[in-house]
Structures are given as structure tokens and as C-alpha cells.
Motif scaffolding. Structure first.
Motif, PDB file in Angstrom:
ATOM      1  N   GLU A  10      -8.198  53.155  -5.669  1.00 39.84           N
ATOM      2  CA  GLU A  10      -8.520  52.652  -6.996  1.00 39.84           C
ATOM      3  C   GLU A  10      -9.695  51.698  -6.859  1.00 39.84           C
ATOM      4  O   GLU A  10      -9.644  50.766  -6.055  1.00 39.84           O
ATOM      5  CB  GLU A  10      -7.315  51.931  -7.602  1.00 39.84           C
ATOM      6  CG  GLU A  10      -7.524  51.547  -9.042  1.00 39.84           C
ATOM      7  CD  GLU A  10      -6.227  51.104  -9.708  1.00 39.84           C
ATOM      8  OE1 GLU A  10      -6.242  50.012 -10.298  1.00 39.84           O
ATOM      9  OE2 GLU A  10      -5.236  51.852  -9.643  1.00 39.84           O
ATOM     10  N   ILE A  11     -10.743  51.953  -7.627  1.00 44.75           N
ATOM     11  CA  ILE A  11     -11.919  51.090  -7.610  1.00 44.75           C
ATOM     12  C   ILE A  11     -11.709  50.024  -8.676  1.00 44.75           C
ATOM     13  O   ILE A  11     -11.464  50.334  -9.838  1.00 44.75           O
ATOM     14  CB  ILE A  11     -13.207  51.892  -7.848  1.00 44.75           C
ATOM     15  CG1 ILE A  11     -13.367  52.924  -6.731  1.00 44.75           C
ATOM     16  CG2 ILE A  11     -14.409  50.958  -7.921  1.00 44.75           C
ATOM     17  CD1 ILE A  11     -14.487  53.897  -6.927  1.00 44.75           C
ATOM     18  N   ASN A  12     -11.787  48.786  -8.236  1.00 45.29           N
ATOM     19  CA  ASN A  12     -11.550  47.643  -9.111  1.00 45.29           C
ATOM     20  C   ASN A  12     -12.871  47.191  -9.719  1.00 45.29           C
ATOM     21  O   ASN A  12     -13.618  46.449  -9.098  1.00 45.29           O
ATOM     22  CB  ASN A  12     -10.922  46.522  -8.280  1.00 45.29           C
ATOM     23  CG  ASN A  12      -9.723  45.918  -8.940  1.00 45.29           C
ATOM     24  OD1 ASN A  12      -9.416  46.224 -10.075  1.00 45.29           O
ATOM     25  ND2 ASN A  12      -9.046  45.054  -8.216  1.00 45.29           N
ATOM     26  N   ARG A  41     -16.682  46.869  -3.152  1.00 48.69           N
ATOM     27  CA  ARG A  41     -16.002  46.138  -2.085  1.00 48.69           C
ATOM     28  C   ARG A  41     -14.568  45.799  -2.458  1.00 48.69           C
ATOM     29  O   ARG A  41     -13.780  45.428  -1.599  1.00 48.69           O
ATOM     30  CB  ARG A  41     -16.769  44.863  -1.735  1.00 48.69           C
ATOM     31  CG  ARG A  41     -18.118  45.166  -1.072  1.00 48.69           C
ATOM     32  CD  ARG A  41     -18.912  43.922  -0.938  1.00 48.69           C
ATOM     33  NE  ARG A  41     -19.259  43.484  -2.300  1.00 48.69           N
ATOM     34  CZ  ARG A  41     -19.952  42.420  -2.597  1.00 48.69           C
ATOM     35  NH1 ARG A  41     -20.379  41.627  -1.653  1.00 48.69           N
ATOM     36  NH2 ARG A  41     -20.235  42.113  -3.844  1.00 48.69           N
ATOM     37  N   SER A  42     -14.225  45.938  -3.715  1.00 52.66           N
ATOM     38  CA  SER A  42     -12.853  45.641  -4.133  1.00 52.66           C
ATOM     39  C   SER A  42     -12.031  46.917  -4.327  1.00 52.66           C
ATOM     40  O   SER A  42     -11.020  46.912  -5.018  1.00 52.66           O
ATOM     41  CB  SER A  42     -12.848  44.793  -5.398  1.00 52.66           C
ATOM     42  OG  SER A  42     -13.418  45.510  -6.466  1.00 52.66           O
ATOM     43  N   THR A  43     -12.451  48.000  -3.703  1.00 50.77           N
ATOM     44  CA  THR A  43     -11.694  49.245  -3.757  1.00 50.77           C
ATOM     45  C   THR A  43     -10.374  49.070  -3.012  1.00 50.77           C
ATOM     46  O   THR A  43     -10.334  48.510  -1.922  1.00 50.77           O
ATOM     47  CB  THR A  43     -12.494  50.396  -3.132  1.00 50.77           C
ATOM     48  OG1 THR A  43     -13.693  50.572  -3.877  1.00 50.77           O
ATOM     49  CG2 THR A  43     -11.707  51.689  -3.135  1.00 50.77           C
ATOM     50  N   ILE A  44      -9.303  49.533  -3.627  1.00 55.12           N
ATOM     51  CA  ILE A  44      -7.982  49.475  -3.017  1.00 55.12           C
ATOM     52  C   ILE A  44      -7.687  50.850  -2.430  1.00 55.12           C
ATOM     53  O   ILE A  44      -7.881  51.874  -3.083  1.00 55.12           O
ATOM     54  CB  ILE A  44      -6.931  49.090  -4.079  1.00 55.12           C
ATOM     55  CG1 ILE A  44      -7.248  47.693  -4.608  1.00 55.12           C
ATOM     56  CG2 ILE A  44      -5.525  49.169  -3.503  1.00 55.12           C
ATOM     57  CD1 ILE A  44      -6.549  47.358  -5.895  1.00 55.12           C
ATOM     58  N   GLY A  50      -8.669  46.674   5.679  1.00 57.61           N
ATOM     59  CA  GLY A  50      -8.345  46.074   4.393  1.00 57.61           C
ATOM     60  C   GLY A  50      -7.468  46.919   3.490  1.00 57.61           C
ATOM     61  O   GLY A  50      -7.188  46.547   2.358  1.00 57.61           O
ATOM     62  N   ASP A  61     -17.506  46.567  -8.518  1.00 59.77           N
ATOM     63  CA  ASP A  61     -17.700  46.091  -7.152  1.00 59.77           C
ATOM     64  C   ASP A  61     -16.951  47.004  -6.188  1.00 59.77           C
ATOM     65  O   ASP A  61     -15.725  46.934  -6.064  1.00 59.77           O
ATOM     66  CB  ASP A  61     -17.199  44.658  -7.025  1.00 59.77           C
ATOM     67  CG  ASP A  61     -17.463  44.063  -5.653  1.00 59.77           C
ATOM     68  OD1 ASP A  61     -18.074  44.757  -4.806  1.00 59.77           O
ATOM     69  OD2 ASP A  61     -17.067  42.911  -5.436  1.00 59.77           O
ATOM     70  N   HIS A  74      -3.830  49.321   2.737  1.00 57.37           N
ATOM     71  CA  HIS A  74      -2.388  49.086   2.776  1.00 57.37           C
ATOM     72  C   HIS A  74      -1.702  50.359   3.244  1.00 57.37           C
ATOM     73  O   HIS A  74      -2.117  51.462   2.891  1.00 57.37           O
ATOM     74  CB  HIS A  74      -1.864  48.717   1.384  1.00 57.37           C
ATOM     75  CG  HIS A  74      -2.561  47.543   0.795  1.00 57.37           C
ATOM     76  ND1 HIS A  74      -2.184  46.248   1.047  1.00 57.37           N
ATOM     77  CD2 HIS A  74      -3.629  47.470  -0.029  1.00 57.37           C
ATOM     78  CE1 HIS A  74      -2.985  45.421   0.401  1.00 57.37           C
ATOM     79  NE2 HIS A  74      -3.875  46.140  -0.261  1.00 57.37           N
TER      80      HIS A  74
END
Length: 141
Positions: free
Chosen positions: A57-59, A64-67, A99, A62, A101
Motif C-alpha cells: 500500500e502506497i501511503n 518512501r512510505s510504502t507499506i 522496513g 511519498d 512486515h
């Protein structure tokens, strides 16, 4: 219930709950039937131990904040080759090191919770502890 049925149930439930997230949860088909297929798959970049389900999921804008989440599925009471479970945990540790999970889940509810960022199931450390306790060639979940 088989692992395939569990996997299908998770994917179906997720797609029904989140139709707008189509394509963000997928199964990397890394199963092979014989040695030639395994060699061909490895040459194409299929990696041993990759989780049964991958979610991203791209937050916002940005990148860099992809989960990034990997979920390994096991049916309660099932047995698995030690070397396979070790490879799956190693891949999970690689994902976490970047980074992401990782969890090993034994039911649909725990797997679905992971995609809502409520991380249930076994961590890499907990699976390592199971491997340390069960000294057999196969590991039971």
C-alpha cells in the motif's frame, strides 16, 4: 482445510472487503512440481521462501512510505519441512530488514488483520523459537 483453501479464503475475503485495493494483495506462484521447473523459476527470479501472500500500500505520494507485508499461511496441525520453514523465516527477516512486515498466520482472521496493520500471527522471532524447540525434520503448527 488445506493451505490452498486457506489462501483462497483470505484472498476472497480481502477482495470482497476492499474491492478498491484490487491487485495490492497477491500470491507469488513459487510452487514447482519438479527440479527442471525449479531451476527455470530460479533463473527467472523466483526466490525460495517468499511468503504465500504479498500486500503493498502506497501511503500518499511519498513512495518512501510504502507499506509492504508478507504473510505466510499454515494450517493448524500441518507439518512442513524444516528447511522450507527456515527459508520462509529468512525471507521474512529480509523483508523486515527493509522496513516491511512479516507474519505467519494459521487462520483467515489473523491474516486479514495484518492487511489492516493489526499484525497478528507469529513473528519471525516466534517462528525461530518454534524451530529451536522442535528439533525434528518436520515442523508442526
Amino acid at each position: 482445510m488445506t493451505e490452498d483453501q486457506l489462501l483462497s479464503g483470505v484472498v476472497l475475503a480481502h477482495s470482497q472487503q476492499h474491492p478498491q485495493k484490487r491487485g495490492q494483495l497477491f500470491h507469488p506462484a513459487n510452487e514447482r512440481n519438479h527440479a527442471l521447473q525449479a531451476m527455470q523459476a530460479k533463473a527467472k527470479g523466483i526466490y525460495k521462501g517468499v511468503s504465500d501472500l504479498i500486500y503493498f500500500e502506497i501511503n500518499g505520494l511519498d513512495l518512501r512510505s510504502t507499506i509492504f507485508i508478507g504473510v505466510e499461511l499454515k494450517v493448524v496441525g500441518s507439518r512442513h519441512e524444516r528447511h522450507t520453514v527456515e527459508a520462509q523465516v529468512e525471507w521474512g527477516e529480509t523483508l523486515e530488514g527493509q522496513g516491511g512486515h512479516w507474519r505467519l498466520c494459521t487462520n483467515k482472521e489473523d491474516a486479514l488483520a495484518c492487511f489492516e496493520f493489526d499484525f497478528k500471527g507469529f513473528t519471525t522471532k516466534e517462528v525461530r523459537a518454534i524451530l529451536a524447540v522442535q528439533k525434528t525434520k518436520t515442523i508442526k503448527f
